[in-house]
Write an enzyme that holds these catalytic residues in place. Structure first.
Site, PDB file in Angstrom:
ATOM      1  N   HIS A 378       0.793  -1.228   0.000  1.00 27.45           N
ATOM      2  CA  HIS A 378       0.000   0.000   0.000  1.00 27.45           C
ATOM      3  C   HIS A 378       0.823   1.275   0.000  1.00 27.45           C
ATOM      4  CE1 HIS A 378      -4.111  -1.592   0.526  1.00 27.45           C
ATOM      5  NE2 HIS A 378      -3.511  -2.593   1.153  1.00 27.45           N
ATOM      6  N   LYS A 569      -9.697  13.677   3.969  1.00 27.15           N
ATOM      7  CA  LYS A 569      -8.777  12.539   4.032  1.00 27.15           C
ATOM      8  C   LYS A 569      -7.895  12.744   5.249  1.00 27.15           C
ATOM      9  CE  LYS A 569      -7.392  13.662  -0.161  1.00 27.15           C
ATOM     10  NZ  LYS A 569      -7.313  12.426  -0.888  1.00 27.15           N
ATOM     11  N   ARG A 570      -7.097  11.737   5.598  1.00 27.78           N
ATOM     12  CA  ARG A 570      -6.152  11.925   6.688  1.00 27.78           C
ATOM     13  C   ARG A 570      -5.237  13.114   6.398  1.00 27.78           C
ATOM     14  NH1 ARG A 570      -5.812   8.058  10.872  1.00 27.78           N
ATOM     15  NH2 ARG A 570      -4.161   9.416  11.612  1.00 27.78           N
ATOM     16  N   LYS A 575      -0.154  14.425   1.305  1.00 28.98           N
ATOM     17  CA  LYS A 575      -1.457  14.709   0.710  1.00 28.98           C
ATOM     18  C   LYS A 575      -1.644  16.198   0.423  1.00 28.98           C
ATOM     19  CE  LYS A 575      -3.788  10.688   2.824  1.00 28.98           C
ATOM     20  NZ  LYS A 575      -4.497  10.003   1.712  1.00 28.98           N
ATOM     21  N   THR A 681      -8.894   6.296  -2.589  1.00 27.86           N
ATOM     22  CA  THR A 681     -10.243   5.791  -2.856  1.00 27.86           C
ATOM     23  C   THR A 681     -11.256   6.905  -2.637  1.00 27.86           C
ATOM     24  OG1 THR A 681     -10.306   4.943  -0.585  1.00 27.86           O
ATOM     25  CG2 THR A 681      -9.842   3.353  -2.349  1.00 27.86           C
ATOM     26  N   LYS A 685     -14.863   7.814  -4.654  1.00 28.00           N
ATOM     27  CA  LYS A 685     -16.172   8.077  -4.034  1.00 28.00           C
ATOM     28  C   LYS A 685     -16.709   9.431  -4.487  1.00 28.00           C
ATOM     29  CE  LYS A 685     -14.315   5.970   0.091  1.00 28.00           C
ATOM     30  NZ  LYS A 685     -13.696   6.335   1.392  1.00 28.00           N
TER      31      LYS A 685
HETATM   32  C1  LIG Z   1     -12.400   6.681   1.608  1.00 26.58           C
HETATM   33  C2  LIG Z   1     -11.983   7.081   2.956  1.00 26.58           C
HETATM   34  C3  LIG Z   1     -10.635   7.363   3.217  1.00 26.58           C
HETATM   35  C4  LIG Z   1      -9.575   7.354   2.134  1.00 26.58           C
HETATM   36  O1  LIG Z   1      -9.509   8.628   1.568  1.00 26.58           O
HETATM   37  P1  LIG Z   1      -8.298   9.048   0.587  1.00 26.58           P
HETATM   38  O2  LIG Z   1      -8.744  10.351   0.051  1.00 26.58           O
HETATM   39  O3  LIG Z   1      -8.227   7.993  -0.472  1.00 26.58           O
HETATM   40  O4  LIG Z   1      -7.078   9.131   1.418  1.00 26.58           O
HETATM   41  C5  LIG Z   1     -10.274   7.739   4.490  1.00 26.58           C
HETATM   42  N1  LIG Z   1     -11.190   7.810   5.478  1.00 26.58           N
HETATM   43  C6  LIG Z   1     -12.495   7.554   5.271  1.00 26.58           C
HETATM   44  C7  LIG Z   1     -13.463   7.670   6.396  1.00 26.58           C
HETATM   45  C8  LIG Z   1     -12.936   7.167   4.011  1.00 26.58           C
HETATM   46  O5  LIG Z   1     -14.227   6.894   3.806  1.00 26.58           O
END
Ligand SMILES: *Cc1c(COP(=O)(O)O)cnc(C)c1O
Length: 837
Positions: A378, A569-570, A575, A681, A685
């Site tokens: 990952h 995101k985190r 990022k 991911t 979404k």
């Molecule tokens: C999808 C998701 C992530 C991943 O987000 P990235 O933008 O791909 O880092 C992290 N936390 C939650 C709660 C998510 O639903």
């Protein structure tokens, strides 16, 4: 197994003596569910139905759904056993599940009935569902991927188990106090959960420490004289499939002290000491490490990893022996997948169990092991790769260390044969890093012990074999492949976005839930003005809902007609949330300098929305969260700005909050330094919910670009190859600072306290890290292109019809990013596991 340990008062015998669900469902089915809910209120929740509040209703509706799922579970399990099916076992340290009720009702096709039932109590289903706590047994993307994958395994009908840890405390809850992140514990099990099924009969011992005795005879296996044992107790969660009666199982392990532990202290009344001993064992499953993309490096973490991996593999062997009576055919009947290196110790554990406890010779045991395991990497970032000091391994897992040394010996022999005399090749491949303190490289163990290794996007998989696994790829080129990540359309469209899901259903039918490629039928509808108008109306409804969430959680009023620009995101430097902030400050200054807009046509109003948690020990990430609040306070209160720009931070990002945010986004910020985000991911979404992406050529953004077409995405910045070249040539961020006046002004403003007048030096360090600290993630290198691209976004958004066409084109192209496609690839290519009817 599985057996439902709870009574099932919702299925009373009928006058015919048959269980009621053996009969066809009566025509007035809603009354049927309503009756079950009333009975659960009375018998399970012990509350008078007319007095039931939302919490009691949540309990009763959940129990009604749970009973139906139990029935499906028993059936699927019996079918798999009867078929002696080959199964996949997915080992993951994290499962970021979120809430379960809405998903369960969707899978059972009971959402409408449930809504009607709670309406008789003057409640909405949404209100009831909002009472449920998130199961947050994960940090971010990796854990959420595991949860999406389980959903797909169940829906595709794969005989499958997920295995993980039943953390007593999941991901911390985040609040903001004085602009700063504050962490709170997450006691998600405090009030119990209807979604777990304790399996008191399923317990495995997990041992630690001690030493290894080697008998004189080479035919007798070594004996591990361990120093302590904990019991792993199984707690199951049922994973519903959608549009099928199939379900999957998530089995989580709780650490329990063996009952005999320090009975002496207990018997002599020294309860404090007895409790101490108990805690020393049970702390293994106490809390999730809240680190994302950074190894914790603590002894307790290594114990957690071994604990759940050992229990899971013992469970797999026990099941296999019960079904087949021998282990020689193990690799024919089970595929075990390693989600990152956290369970990589499983390679040594399976070998240990086969050789030490089941009488296998090394060579056949190794052959089985390699056939059984596969591994997903990952991350490429060197600092994120897991390694453990050899000395710690010696202390915690002495037998496993021996096994790792033996695997390594054979690997070195193979390397030597492939490139005689190339000592550097051997050093680079070795499972042991010999530079400085000797350390075990878990990724190397995972690669050596697996028949297949994959990355999670096309770019990431390509970089894997060019960088960190280049030597392994030279040795075993066929071992490496790509499976691009995906997300489940059930949670991320059907459940999260009722307005859009309903519109899609009306135009192309409901089949996209199980076959996301059907979204392609929306493509021609981008030219249908009526559809565009309905699409925009759905987006507007979602934005209004999000605006309410923002008002409730932050007190800030935002205009739902503005462009919703979302980065959720985190928080991590790679990022680049800070790059986003630099753009916000740039825009703020530009609005003040040119109130009539860059081209005299005014400014497109924008609301910039952040959410995300920073690891508790990650000072820089926390400082960026604080900066967002400081900048937001200034901009949001500046009367000269009005509605043209707002900056908000929604606290406590998690799955449920993501479900509220994704549908309301216009613009999706995916701006990591190229080459750092393995896949992402969140990007999928957001596009699935009709947001356009502004992003770098990184991770799955590249494949999103290919799917939606260059005109329907905003790509900017340096590519991965350019990033490497810039760094190699000696990157000089100060040159950019000096040559870009706009950038200089923004950095000077932040560094001199324009947004922190109470403490002018607060962000000096943050800015210095860019100017003097090397700007490792190349924010300044991408700044100019980013800001210019944001102006293109404004221009595009002004033509709302054109924007709608492009957003529809994004939704229509998202079929390939279904987790069902990803799991289909794993099942066929990597696991060789077939769906069961
Ligand atoms: C999808 C998701 C992530 C991943 O987000 P990235 O933008 O791909 O880092 C992290 N936390 C939650 C709660 C998510 O639903």
């Amino acid at each position: 197994m599985p057996t439902d340990p709870t009574p099932t008062p919702d299925r009373p015998d009928t006058p015919h003596g048959l269980p009621s669900d053996a009969l066809p469902r009566p025509a007035d089915a809603p009354a049927g569910l309503a009756r079950r809910i009333e009975q659960h209120l009375l018998h399970t929740m012990a509350v008078a139905p007319q007095a039931a509040g939302p919490v009691e209703l949540l309990g009763a509706v959940s129990q009604a759904a749970r009973s139906e799922l139990s029935r499906r579970w028993v059936q699927a399990d019996a079918a798999d056993r009867a078929a002696q099916a080959r199964r996949v076992v997915y080992l993951s340290m994290e499962f970021l599940i979120g809430r379960s009720l809405g998903n369960a009702l969707g899978a059972l096709d009971l959402s409408a009935e449930a809504a009607a039932s709670v309406a008789t109590h003057a409640r909405t289903l949404e209100e009831i569902e909002d009472q449920e706590r998130d199961a947050a047994l994960g940090n971010g993307g990796l854990g959420r991927l595991a949860a999406c994958f389980l959903d797909s395994m169940a829906t595709l009908g794969l005989p499958s188990y997920g295995y993980g840890i039943r953390y007593e405390f999941g991901m911390f809850a985040q609040s903001i106090q004085g602009g700063r992140q504050v962490e709170h514990p997450d006691p998600w099990l405090e009030d119990g959960t209807p979604w777990e099924f304790p399996r008191p009969g399923v317990v495995h011992p997990v041992r630690f420490g001690g030493w290894v005795e080697h008998p004189e005879s080479p035919d007798v296996p070594p004996v591990w004289r361990h120093a302590g044992t904990v019991q792993a107790k199984a707690y199951d969660m049922v994973v519903p499939g959608h549009g099928t009666e199939r379900v999957s199982t998530l089995r989580l392990w709780k650490a329990v002290a063996p009952a005999h532990i320090d009975l002496h202290a207990f018997n002599s009344g020294d309860y404090a000491r007895a409790a101490e001993f108990k805690n020393a064992f049970e702390n293994i499953s106490w809390v999730l490490y809240p680190n994302d993309s950074t190894p914790a490096g603590r002894e307790l973490r290594l114990k957690q990893e071994y604990f759940f991996t050992s229990a899971s593999i013992q469970d797999v062997l026990a099941r296999h022996l019960a079904e087949h009576g021998r282990l020689t055919n193990l690799a024919d009947k089970v595929a075990i997948h390693l989600n990152d290196t956290h369970p990589a110790i499983g390679v040594a554990e399976l070998l240990r169990l086969l050789v030490d406890e089941h009488g296998f010779a090394w060579t056949p045991a190794w052959r089985i092991t390699q056939r059984v395991f596969s591994y997903t990497n990952h991350t490429l970032m060197p600092e994120a790769l897991e390694t453990w000091p050899v000395s710690l391994f010696q202390q915690v897992l002495p037998r496993h260390l021996e096994i790792i040394f033996r695997i390594n010996h054979e690997l070195m022999v193979e390397a030597q044969a492939a490139r005689p005399g190339d000592l550097d090749f051997m050093r680079r491949l070795s499972l042991i890093d010999e530079n400085g303190e000797r350390r075990v490289r878990m990724a190397h163990l995972a690669v050596a012990g697996s028949h297949q290794v994959n990355g999670v996007s096309a770019l990431h998989s390509q970089l894997l074999v060019q960088t960190i696994f280049a030597d392994f790829a030279a040795l075993w080129p066929d071992r490496f492949s790509n499976v691009t990540n995906g997300v489940t359309p059930r949670r991320w469209l059907a459940q999260a976005n009722a307005p859009l899901a309903g519109l899609i259903d009306r135009r192309i039918g409901p089949g996209w839930r199980r076959d996301l490629d059907q979204l392609v039928h929306l493509k021609p509808l981008a030219d249908d003005a009526a559809f565009r108008s309905e699409f925009l109306a759905a987006k507007q409804a979602n934005k209004q809902r999000l605006a309410r969430v923002i008002a409730e959680t932050t007190g800030i009023a935002v205009d739902a007609a503005s462009l919703f620009d979302v980065q959720v995101k985190r928080f991590h430097e790679y990022k680049r949330q800070l790059l986003n902030v630099l753009h916000v400050v740039t825009r703020y200054r530009a609005i003040l300098a040119q109130p009539n807009g860059p081209d005299g046509q005014g400014w497109q109003p924008r609301t910039v929305i952040f959410a995300g948690k920073a690891a508790s020990g990650y000072a820089m990430a926390k400082q960026i969260i604080r900066l967002i609040h400081d900048v937001g306070r200034v901009i949001n209160h500046d009367p000269r700005i009005g509605d043209r720009l707002k900056l908000v931070f929604i606290p406590n990002y998690g799955v449920s909050l993501a479900e509220a945010i994704m549908p309301g986004a216009d613009l999706s910020e995916q701006i990591s330094t190229a080459g750092t985000e393995a896949s992402g991911t969140g990007n999928m979404k957001l596009a699935l919910n009709g947001a356009l992406t502004i992003g770098t050529d990184d991770g799955a953004n590249i494949e999103i670009r290919q799917a939606v077409g260059d005109d329907n995405i905003f790509i900017f910045g340096r590519r991965a190859s350019e990033v490497t070249a810039i760094r190699a040539a000696g990157y000089q961020p100060m040159r950019l600072y000096e040559s870009l006046p706009q950038l200089k002004a923004v950095l000077d403003a932040i560094a001199s306290g324009a947004f922190s007048p109470d403490e002018p030096g607060r962000y000096r360090g943050l800015v210095d890290a860019l100017l003097w600290g090397g700007d490792h993630y190349l924010l300044l290198a991408d700044y100019e292109d980013y800001v210019a691209t944001q102006l293109k976004v404004d221009a595009r958004y002004r033509d709302r019809e054109a924007w709608a066409r492009q957003a529809i084109a994004n939704v229509a192209a998202m079929g390939v990013f279904s987790a069902d496609r990803a799991i289909g690839e794993y099942a066929r290519r990597i696991w060789q596991v077939a769906p069961q009817a």
